[in-house]
Design an enzyme around this catalytic site. Structure first.
Site, PDB file in Angstrom:
ATOM      1  N   GLY A 157       0.828  -1.198   0.000  1.00  0.00           N
ATOM      2  CA  GLY A 157       0.000   0.000   0.000  1.00  0.00           C
ATOM      3  C   GLY A 157       0.864   1.249   0.000  1.00  0.00           C
ATOM      4  N   SER A 178       0.373  -9.954  -0.506  1.00  0.00           N
ATOM      5  CA  SER A 178      -0.738  -9.803   0.438  1.00  0.00           C
ATOM      6  C   SER A 178      -1.904 -10.549  -0.181  1.00  0.00           C
ATOM      7  CB  SER A 178      -1.100  -8.332   0.693  1.00  0.00           C
ATOM      8  OG  SER A 178      -1.724  -7.766  -0.446  1.00  0.00           O
ATOM      9  N   THR A 238       6.646  -2.460  11.719  1.00  0.00           N
ATOM     10  CA  THR A 238       6.269  -1.111  12.137  1.00  0.00           C
ATOM     11  C   THR A 238       4.783  -0.896  11.891  1.00  0.00           C
ATOM     12  OG1 THR A 238       6.868  -0.238   9.946  1.00  0.00           O
ATOM     13  CG2 THR A 238       8.554  -0.151  11.667  1.00  0.00           C
ATOM     14  N   ARG A 240       1.470  -3.327  12.968  1.00  0.00           N
ATOM     15  CA  ARG A 240       0.738  -3.623  14.194  1.00  0.00           C
ATOM     16  C   ARG A 240       1.308  -4.906  14.787  1.00  0.00           C
ATOM     17  NH1 ARG A 240      -0.277   0.816  13.929  1.00  0.00           N
ATOM     18  NH2 ARG A 240      -2.269   1.954  14.055  1.00  0.00           N
ATOM     19  N   GLU A 269       1.094  -1.213  25.063  1.00  0.00           N
ATOM     20  CA  GLU A 269       1.883   0.011  25.021  1.00  0.00           C
ATOM     21  C   GLU A 269       1.391   0.983  26.089  1.00  0.00           C
ATOM     22  OE1 GLU A 269       1.999   1.676  21.097  1.00  0.00           O
ATOM     23  OE2 GLU A 269       2.584  -0.216  20.156  1.00  0.00           O
ATOM     24  N   HIS A 288       7.186   2.914  19.423  1.00  0.00           N
ATOM     25  CA  HIS A 288       6.117   3.329  18.516  1.00  0.00           C
ATOM     26  C   HIS A 288       6.331   4.766  18.030  1.00  0.00           C
ATOM     27  CE1 HIS A 288       1.705   2.272  17.364  1.00  0.00           C
ATOM     28  NE2 HIS A 288       2.375   2.834  16.362  1.00  0.00           N
TER      29      HIS A 288
END
Length: 324
Positions: A157, A178, A238, A240, A269, A288
């Protein structure tokens, strides 16, 4: 005199929310309070936010499930940075009459951080920097060449396609997979299409994840997948955390099924101080930071001001609605 609405900006860790945008257009009607600490529990969130009509969230730092929304009777407007936030119960918000809005953002910062993790791991930058600062070994590691290596992208994407351009500039071969990716779309980006996830994992020297978390992608990378990778390969996430089975990832690093991993996302987190991911060798981890840049913050908070202005006028821009 009209009573001002109260607006809470949550998780402003760096104390920059108010300096990242011009808030003056709404200050005559809105009183703003920032919170620079993580509240830590639903009960604390409910306690702290009882008297606020507007709440501004930074990504998914503080979840807003049904229980929280239901116990904030004054809440009328909830704004999140980005146009997607899986930690907000949009259906519950709609049922409670709470308007939810998002902001736009740039795909450049997460792309840049992903490459920082790749370069940091491949050239052992943390190890060498620590050794230099502590007057230990002068050169103790041998880095990985990127030129000629294969980057496997799970997702092509906005971020994945930018990853491909940069990899090609390094002279890397790029393959992508994907569930919805077609050979035609891959070729449009100058990328080789992998027919299966398994094929990509077996062929890649670096695997980088750029997918949206959903029921289909949760634990997409499990124990068998990690064992399928080269033992010299790196895994970068980076996107989820839950796209990768975290227990399996810990096992893979400990048992050297892979050479290392770079992480910017975690299932909990902030990451607890005693969490195993803070101690593993060959793991380069950041808290994050993928979206945390001056440019992105300027977009987030300027759009937040616009969203509040529209709300005050009785309209809604950038709405986030539950799936029907």
């Amino acid at each position: 005199m009209q009573t001002k609405l109260r607006c809470a900006i949550l998780d402003d860790y760096q104390n920059v929310a108010l300096s990242s945008a011009d808030w003056s257009p709404i200050l005559d009607r809105v009183e703003i309070q920032t919170f620079n600490h993580y509240m830590g529990s639903e009960d604390k969130v409910i306690q702290e936010l009882q008297n606020f009509e507007i709440v501004v969230l930074m990504r998914e730092r503080t979840p807003f499930p049904k229980r929280v929304i239901a116990q904030l009777p004054k809440l009328k407007l909830l704004i999140t940075s980005g146009m997607r936030n899986a930690s907000i119960d949009l259906k519950a918000a709609e049922e409670s009459g709470v308007t939810v809005c998002g902001t736009e953002g740039s795909s450049n910062p997460p792309t840049e951080l992903t490459w920082a993790l790749i370069l940091g791991l491949s050239r052992n930058l943390v190890t060498e920097n620590n050794a230099l600062r502590s007057n230990r070994n002068w050169q103790s590691t041998v880095g990985m060449d990127l030129y000629g290596k294969t980057l496997g992208l799970l997702g092509l994407g906005k971020v994945g396609s930018r990853m491909a351009v940069i990899a090609q500039a390094f002279g890397m071969k790029v393959i992508a997979w994907s569930e919805n990716l077609t050979q035609k779309r891959a070729e449009e980006h100058g990328v080789m299409w992998s027919e299966t996830k398994e094929q990509l994992l077996e062929q890649s020297d670096i695997v980088s994840i750029h997918l949206v978390l959903s029921d289909r992608t949760r634990h997409l990378i499990g124990r068998a997948d990690l064992q399928r990778m080269k033992n010299t390969a790196l895994l970068i996430n980076t996107s989820r955390a839950s796209i990768v089975d975290q227990e399996a990832l810990v096992e893979a690093i400990r048992n050297e099924w892979i050479a290392g991993a770079g992480l910017d996302v975690y299932e909990q987190e902030p990451l607890p101080v005693n969490h195993v991911l803070r101690t593993l060798p060959n793991l380069l981890a950041t808290p994050h930071l993928g979206y945390v840049t001056q440019g992105n913050y300027a977009i987030y908070f300027n759009h937040t001001v616009e969203n509040i202005e529209a709300f005050l006028k009785g309209t809604t821009i950038r709405p986030l609605l539950p799936e029907k």
